[in-house]
Motif scaffolding. Sequence first.
Motif, mmCIF file in Angstrom:
data_model
loop_
_atom_site.group_PDB
_atom_site.id
_atom_site.type_symbol
_atom_site.label_atom_id
_atom_site.label_comp_id
_atom_site.label_asym_id
_atom_site.label_seq_id
_atom_site.Cartn_x
_atom_site.Cartn_y
_atom_site.Cartn_z
ATOM 1 N N ARG A 200 -15.259 -2.949 6.344
ATOM 2 C CA ARG A 200 -14.441 -3.278 7.519
ATOM 3 C C ARG A 200 -13.988 -4.735 7.469
ATOM 4 N NH1 ARG A 200 -10.621 -2.902 10.620
ATOM 5 N NH2 ARG A 200 -10.820 -3.747 12.701
ATOM 6 N N ILE A 201 -14.893 -5.654 7.188
ATOM 7 C CA ILE A 201 -14.553 -7.073 7.154
ATOM 8 C C ILE A 201 -13.600 -7.383 6.003
ATOM 9 C CG2 ILE A 201 -15.490 -9.392 6.765
ATOM 10 C CD1 ILE A 201 -17.987 -8.500 8.288
ATOM 11 N N LEU A 202 -13.870 -6.820 4.828
ATOM 12 C CA LEU A 202 -13.011 -7.068 3.675
ATOM 13 C C LEU A 202 -11.612 -6.476 3.879
ATOM 14 C CD1 LEU A 202 -15.509 -6.426 0.731
ATOM 15 C CD2 LEU A 202 -14.531 -8.624 1.436
ATOM 16 N N SER A 203 -11.551 -5.327 4.541
ATOM 17 C CA SER A 203 -10.245 -4.702 4.768
ATOM 18 C C SER A 203 -9.370 -5.569 5.665
ATOM 19 C CB SER A 203 -10.422 -3.308 5.387
ATOM 20 O OG SER A 203 -10.913 -3.391 6.709
ATOM 21 N N VAL A 204 -10.008 -6.243 6.643
ATOM 22 C CA VAL A 204 -9.248 -7.143 7.519
ATOM 23 C C VAL A 204 -8.872 -8.417 6.762
ATOM 24 C CG1 VAL A 204 -9.365 -8.567 9.597
ATOM 25 C CG2 VAL A 204 -10.289 -6.241 9.625
ATOM 26 N N LYS A 205 -9.815 -8.958 5.999
ATOM 27 C CA LYS A 205 -9.567 -10.200 5.270
ATOM 28 C C LYS A 205 -8.440 -10.054 4.264
ATOM 29 C CE LYS A 205 -11.844 -13.686 2.376
ATOM 30 N NZ LYS A 205 -13.116 -14.132 1.751
ATOM 31 N N TYR A 206 -8.422 -8.939 3.531
ATOM 32 C CA TYR A 206 -7.430 -8.767 2.477
ATOM 33 C C TYR A 206 -6.266 -7.847 2.879
ATOM 34 C CZ TYR A 206 -10.885 -11.028 -0.490
ATOM 35 O OH TYR A 206 -11.772 -11.927 -1.028
ATOM 36 N N GLY A 207 -6.262 -7.420 4.133
ATOM 37 C CA GLY A 207 -5.135 -6.630 4.620
ATOM 38 C C GLY A 207 -5.056 -5.232 4.048
ATOM 39 N N TRP A 208 -6.218 -4.634 3.716
ATOM 40 C CA TRP A 208 -6.209 -3.266 3.208
ATOM 41 C C TRP A 208 -5.861 -2.321 4.342
ATOM 42 C CZ3 TRP A 208 -11.693 -3.802 0.687
ATOM 43 C CH2 TRP A 208 -11.608 -4.681 -0.421
ATOM 44 N N LYS A 209 -4.846 -1.495 4.145
ATOM 45 C CA LYS A 209 -4.411 -0.563 5.172
ATOM 46 C C LYS A 209 -4.015 0.762 4.545
ATOM 47 C CE LYS A 209 -2.681 -4.069 8.395
ATOM 48 N NZ LYS A 209 -1.538 -4.510 9.232
ATOM 49 N N LEU A 210 -4.043 1.788 5.376
ATOM 50 C CA LEU A 210 -3.525 3.072 4.926
ATOM 51 C C LEU A 210 -2.006 3.052 4.999
ATOM 52 C CD1 LEU A 210 -5.998 5.488 6.777
ATOM 53 C CD2 LEU A 210 -6.009 4.862 4.347
ATOM 54 N N PRO A 211 -1.341 3.812 4.130
ATOM 55 C CA PRO A 211 0.127 3.808 4.149
ATOM 56 C C PRO A 211 0.660 4.459 5.424
ATOM 57 C CG PRO A 211 -0.709 5.488 2.643
ATOM 58 C CD PRO A 211 -1.891 4.669 3.065
ATOM 59 N N ILE A 212 1.777 3.965 5.898
ATOM 60 C CA ILE A 212 2.443 4.558 7.068
ATOM 61 C C ILE A 212 3.865 4.929 6.661
ATOM 62 C CG2 ILE A 212 1.074 3.263 8.730
ATOM 63 C CD1 ILE A 212 3.408 1.331 9.028
ATOM 64 N N ILE A 213 4.467 5.806 7.448
ATOM 65 C CA ILE A 213 5.844 6.206 7.193
ATOM 66 C C ILE A 213 6.779 5.229 7.895
ATOM 67 C CG2 ILE A 213 7.586 8.011 7.529
ATOM 68 C CD1 ILE A 213 5.316 10.055 7.430
ATOM 69 N N LYS A 214 7.607 4.563 7.139
ATOM 70 C CA LYS A 214 8.549 3.592 7.705
ATOM 71 C C LYS A 214 9.905 4.264 7.926
ATOM 72 C CE LYS A 214 6.333 -0.363 5.503
ATOM 73 N NZ LYS A 214 6.508 -1.542 4.590
ATOM 74 N N THR A 215 10.454 4.041 9.102
ATOM 75 C CA THR A 215 11.757 4.662 9.413
ATOM 76 C C THR A 215 12.818 3.574 9.553
ATOM 77 O OG1 THR A 215 11.231 4.570 11.780
ATOM 78 C CG2 THR A 215 10.689 6.596 10.596
#
Length: 215
Positions: A200-215
């Motif tokens: 959780r902490i590393l995902s916030v620090k390095y901006g790890w995110k799941l992909p989203i659909i961009k419109t």
Amino acid sequence: MLSTQYIDHINTLLEIFLICGVTACSISGALRAIDSRMDITGALLLAFVISNAGGTFRDLILNAPVFWIKSHFYIWLSIAIGAATFILCSFNTRLLTSRTLNKLVLITDAIGLGVFCLAGIEKSFLMGQNFSIAIIMGIWTAVGGGIIADVIANRVPLVFSSELYITVSLLGGILYIALGSMMLHALAAFIAVLFMVALRILSVKYGWKLPIIKT
């Protein structure tokens, strides 16, 4: 059929999970209230909600006694920790800088996420549920209180963003169950919580995110 010795062992672990989870989430709830410019009553409300709401719905779904009604200790623990957090921050305003406050919220929230996930899993197993239900209840116990607290605090719930939040509890829950079949549950719990907090902490620090659909 679960043995009496096994049930006693899991009940002890469950109590430890609940105490740690309520403590961490009560701090997180009070800090969210402070960040949203609420007074001490708001801090107490969010401390109680974030630390008890997820487990409440879990117990209702599992047709089990609601844990904080069965033991009022958890009510007073969440209120005491929430009040202590608010008072401490009021006397130490350095904690209220946006950067420090965000770090504190992140850390306490991550600890609560991990511990409550395991509490939900173990409660489900004690109620005779299978692996899949245990994982679902673990996730809901971990994120349910945070969803309601964020709505009250007029914040966008983290589970509705692309941040790794539900994913953390999902992976941590699977890891806990897998390790629990190979080693002592206490050791498996320590490893699983450490994994969830770190992820959780590393995902916030390095901006790890799941992909989203961009419109």
